[in-house]
Design a protein around this motif. Structure first.
Motif, PDB file in Angstrom:
ATOM      1  N   LYS A   1       9.733 -17.268  21.161  1.00 41.18           N
ATOM      2  CA  LYS A   1       9.086 -17.374  20.856  1.00 41.18           C
ATOM      3  C   LYS A   1       7.192 -17.255  20.985  1.00 41.18           C
ATOM      4  O   LYS A   1       6.559 -16.206  20.202  1.00 41.18           O
ATOM      5  N   LEU A   2       7.729 -16.171  22.082  1.00 41.68           N
ATOM      6  CA  LEU A   2       6.253 -15.443  22.776  1.00 41.68           C
ATOM      7  C   LEU A   2       6.579 -13.994  21.219  1.00 41.68           C
ATOM      8  O   LEU A   2       5.315 -13.644  21.087  1.00 41.68           O
ATOM      9  N   GLY A   3       7.819 -13.560  21.462  1.00 40.92           N
ATOM     10  CA  GLY A   3       7.748 -12.023  20.915  1.00 40.92           C
ATOM     11  C   GLY A   3       7.317 -12.688  19.424  1.00 40.92           C
ATOM     12  O   GLY A   3       6.770 -11.717  18.500  1.00 40.92           O
ATOM     13  N   SER A   4       7.076 -14.036  18.960  1.00 45.56           N
ATOM     14  CA  SER A   4       7.118 -14.290  16.672  1.00 45.56           C
ATOM     15  C   SER A   4       6.187 -14.334  17.257  1.00 45.56           C
ATOM     16  O   SER A   4       4.980 -13.372  16.231  1.00 45.56           O
ATOM     17  N   PHE A   5       4.768 -13.992  18.325  1.00 42.04           N
ATOM     18  CA  PHE A   5       3.728 -14.221  18.294  1.00 42.04           C
ATOM     19  C   PHE A   5       3.178 -12.944  18.257  1.00 42.04           C
ATOM     20  O   PHE A   5       2.099 -12.443  17.612  1.00 42.04           O
ATOM     21  N   VAL A   6       3.536 -12.079  18.940  1.00 41.93           N
ATOM     22  CA  VAL A   6       2.815 -10.848  18.916  1.00 41.93           C
ATOM     23  C   VAL A   6       3.786 -10.366  17.973  1.00 41.93           C
ATOM     24  O   VAL A   6       2.639  -9.193  17.731  1.00 41.93           O
ATOM     25  N   LEU A   7       4.580 -10.418  17.167  1.00 40.25           N
ATOM     26  CA  LEU A   7       5.133  -9.338  15.399  1.00 40.25           C
ATOM     27  C   LEU A   7       4.183  -9.803  14.592  1.00 40.25           C
ATOM     28  O   LEU A   7       3.594  -9.623  14.254  1.00 40.25           O
ATOM     29  N   ILE A   8       3.922 -11.188  14.567  1.00 41.07           N
ATOM     30  CA  ILE A   8       2.300 -11.958  13.753  1.00 41.07           C
ATOM     31  C   ILE A   8       1.652 -11.341  13.835  1.00 41.07           C
ATOM     32  O   ILE A   8       0.956 -10.666  13.504  1.00 41.07           O
ATOM     33  N   TRP A   9       0.693 -10.945  14.833  1.00 38.63           N
ATOM     34  CA  TRP A   9      -0.639 -10.624  15.354  1.00 38.63           C
ATOM     35  C   TRP A   9      -0.165  -9.127  14.793  1.00 38.63           C
ATOM     36  O   TRP A   9      -1.265  -8.493  13.819  1.00 38.63           O
ATOM     37  N   VAL A  10       0.930  -7.928  14.962  1.00 37.68           N
ATOM     38  CA  VAL A  10       1.053  -7.399  14.794  1.00 37.68           C
ATOM     39  C   VAL A  10       1.299  -6.849  12.996  1.00 37.68           C
ATOM     40  O   VAL A  10      -0.202  -6.550  12.598  1.00 37.68           O
ATOM     41  N   ALA A  11       1.363  -7.676  12.593  1.00 39.83           N
ATOM     42  CA  ALA A  11       1.431  -7.911  10.543  1.00 39.83           C
ATOM     43  C   ALA A  11      -0.268  -8.189  10.371  1.00 39.83           C
ATOM     44  O   ALA A  11      -0.464  -7.708   9.285  1.00 39.83           O
ATOM     45  N   VAL A  12      -0.604  -9.021  11.798  1.00 39.26           N
ATOM     46  CA  VAL A  12      -1.914  -9.705  10.745  1.00 39.26           C
ATOM     47  C   VAL A  12      -2.899  -7.964  10.517  1.00 39.26           C
ATOM     48  O   VAL A  12      -3.731  -7.629   9.885  1.00 39.26           O
ATOM     49  N   GLY A  13      -2.959  -7.311  12.027  1.00 37.27           N
ATOM     50  CA  GLY A  13      -3.685  -6.215  12.041  1.00 37.27           C
ATOM     51  C   GLY A  13      -3.281  -4.907  10.970  1.00 37.27           C
ATOM     52  O   GLY A  13      -4.465  -4.900  10.939  1.00 37.27           O
ATOM     53  N   ILE A  14      -1.991  -5.154  10.932  1.00 38.97           N
ATOM     54  CA  ILE A  14      -1.550  -4.383   9.388  1.00 38.97           C
ATOM     55  C   ILE A  14      -2.764  -5.024   7.836  1.00 38.97           C
ATOM     56  O   ILE A  14      -2.691  -3.473   7.564  1.00 38.97           O
ATOM     57  N   PHE A  15      -2.532  -6.072   8.090  1.00 39.12           N
ATOM     58  CA  PHE A  15      -3.032  -6.125   6.372  1.00 39.12           C
ATOM     59  C   PHE A  15      -4.612  -6.110   6.982  1.00 39.12           C
ATOM     60  O   PHE A  15      -4.998  -5.935   5.466  1.00 39.12           O
ATOM     61  N   VAL A  16      -5.109  -6.327   7.936  1.00 39.69           N
ATOM     62  CA  VAL A  16      -6.263  -6.069   7.612  1.00 39.69           C
ATOM     63  C   VAL A  16      -6.901  -4.800   8.280  1.00 39.69           C
ATOM     64  O   VAL A  16      -8.042  -4.459   8.053  1.00 39.69           O
ATOM     65  N   TRP A  17      -5.678  -4.006   8.882  1.00 43.17           N
ATOM     66  CA  TRP A  17      -6.535  -2.977   8.435  1.00 43.17           C
ATOM     67  C   TRP A  17      -6.431  -1.846   7.594  1.00 43.17           C
ATOM     68  O   TRP A  17      -6.970  -0.928   6.470  1.00 43.17           O
ATOM     69  N   ASP A  18      -5.438  -3.174   5.824  1.00 42.41           N
ATOM     70  CA  ASP A  18      -5.530  -2.492   4.786  1.00 42.41           C
ATOM     71  C   ASP A  18      -6.172  -3.027   4.372  1.00 42.41           C
ATOM     72  O   ASP A  18      -7.258  -1.873   3.337  1.00 42.41           O
ATOM     73  N   LEU A  19      -7.279  -3.884   4.523  1.00 45.56           N
ATOM     74  CA  LEU A  19      -8.379  -4.104   3.799  1.00 45.56           C
ATOM     75  C   LEU A  19      -9.367  -3.449   4.012  1.00 45.56           C
ATOM     76  O   LEU A  19     -10.006  -3.358   3.215  1.00 45.56           O
ATOM     77  N   TRP A  20      -9.575  -2.930   5.188  1.00 46.67           N
ATOM     78  CA  TRP A  20     -11.106  -2.055   5.678  1.00 46.67           C
ATOM     79  C   TRP A  20     -11.076  -1.036   5.304  1.00 46.67           C
ATOM     80  O   TRP A  20     -11.571  -0.570   4.944  1.00 46.67           O
ATOM     81  N   ALA A  21      -9.585  -0.571   5.043  1.00 45.93           N
ATOM     82  CA  ALA A  21      -9.577   0.447   4.503  1.00 45.93           C
ATOM     83  C   ALA A  21      -9.685   1.243   3.187  1.00 45.93           C
ATOM     84  O   ALA A  21     -10.396   1.806   2.185  1.00 45.93           O
ATOM     85  N   LYS A  22      -9.272  -0.119   2.364  1.00 44.88           N
ATOM     86  CA  LYS A  22      -9.351  -0.074   0.585  1.00 44.88           C
ATOM     87  C   LYS A  22     -11.191  -0.420   0.647  1.00 44.88           C
ATOM     88  O   LYS A  22     -12.019   0.326  -0.066  1.00 44.88           O
TER      89      LYS A  22
END
Length: 306
Positions: A279-300
């Motif tokens: 569960k801890l590993g999944s939590f870290v992965l989810i926030w990596v995914a959120v970071g990538i998604f937000v980074w893409d929106l910011w770049a656009k």
């Protein structure tokens, strides 16, 4: 002359929907703290009272905002009424499952359910609404999917898995229905509450006839908290419906990770539930995914304003 237009189109809907989306998810994230205050109330009865006290609050706000013409227009539209009937059933199911789960100690199961929901939002946004994701956003989806798979493996019982799937699917489809119906957020919620009112009144009446009696009216503090359920129900749903109409559904889905993350931390630090390494590993992965998604929106956004 043509340069400013893309910037407005790209950032306007996201900007106008961001504040209500954040407000809704923050309220939902801390909702378990409120629910623990009413844990003496049976979950089914509490859902009934929650609906009963949501409707008058909605009507007061409708009157204040002078939206009765919009409300009446929706009531005269068979298509809108059918869609709101469906959304009312979906949100009613979601409320009951969530409240029952929190009051029965299934805090992580609810968190998993709302981690699942954004992935479903992305799927519905692309398959049903024709929204498109960039390559980076698809990478984020893939990482989040792996994270949710890890979370699902941590479901100790079939009950936990059932809770997670029920919450994710009921709210994902609810948001999709509300996004497509041509009714404002407040009139829509008012009609949904009115549709559910007969069932809610029957539930409250049934508990009043039981030997233990109704939970409302026996204790002043508990009664006040039950009345307050209308506020914690109406306000975040109004904010969510407003956000769903103003921004891409897939983007809204990723912002939703805010709520289950708060619930995750509440389960860990407030309710002191054990945390498995998966569960801890999944939590870290989810926030990596959120970071990538937000980074893409910011770049656009930067590219559009260049």
């Amino acid at each position: 002359m043509s340069t400013p237009a893309p910037s407005s189109a790209a950032s306007g809907p996201i900007a106008s929907g961001l504040a209500p989306a954040l407000g809704a998810y923050l309220i939902w994230g801390f909702l378990p703290l409120y629910l623990m205050l009413v844990r003496s109330v049976p979950a089914f009865e509490f859902v009934g009272w929650r609906i009963i006290w949501t409707l008058p609050l909605c009507l007061l706000i409708v009157a204040y905002r002078r939206q009765f013409p919009e409300l009446l227009a929706a009531l005269k539209s068979p298509r809108s009424l059918l869609a709101l009937l469906a959304s009312a059933v979906l949100i009613g199911i979601n409320w009951f499952v969530y409240i029952w789960a929190i009051l029965n100690g299934e805090v992580y199961a609810t968190s998993i359910g709302y981690y699942l929901n954004p992935l479903l939002n992305v799927l519905l946004g692309t398959l049903v609404l024709g929204e498109r994701l960039s390559r980076r956003q698809w990478v984020a989806v893939a990482i989040a999917a792996v994270a949710v798979a890890l979370l699902a493996t941590g479901a100790e019982t079939m009950t936990s898995l059932w809770i997670s799937l029920s919450l994710g699917f009921s709210f994902g489809i609810y948001g999709l229905v509300r996004k497509q119906v041509a009714v404002g957020s407040l009139p829509g919620l008012t009609i949904e509450s009115a549709i559910l009112l007969p069932v809610a009144a029957a539930i409250a009446g049934w508990y009043a006839l039981t030997p233990q009696g109704s939970s409302f009216g026996q204790d002043g503090w508990i009664s006040a908290l039950i009345v307050f359920s209308g506020v914690v129900t109406a306000i975040p749903l109004l904010l969510f419906a407003l956000a769903a109409r103003r921004m891409d559904y897939s983007t809204l889905g990723f912002l939703q990770y805010i709520a289950p993350t708060i619930v995750f931390f509440l389960g860990l630090f407030v309710f002191e539930q054990p945390l498995a390494p998966a569960k801890l590993g999944s939590f870290v992965l989810i926030w990596v995914a959120v970071g990538i998604f937000v980074w893409d929106l910011w770049a656009k956004k930067r590219a559009a304003s260049a």
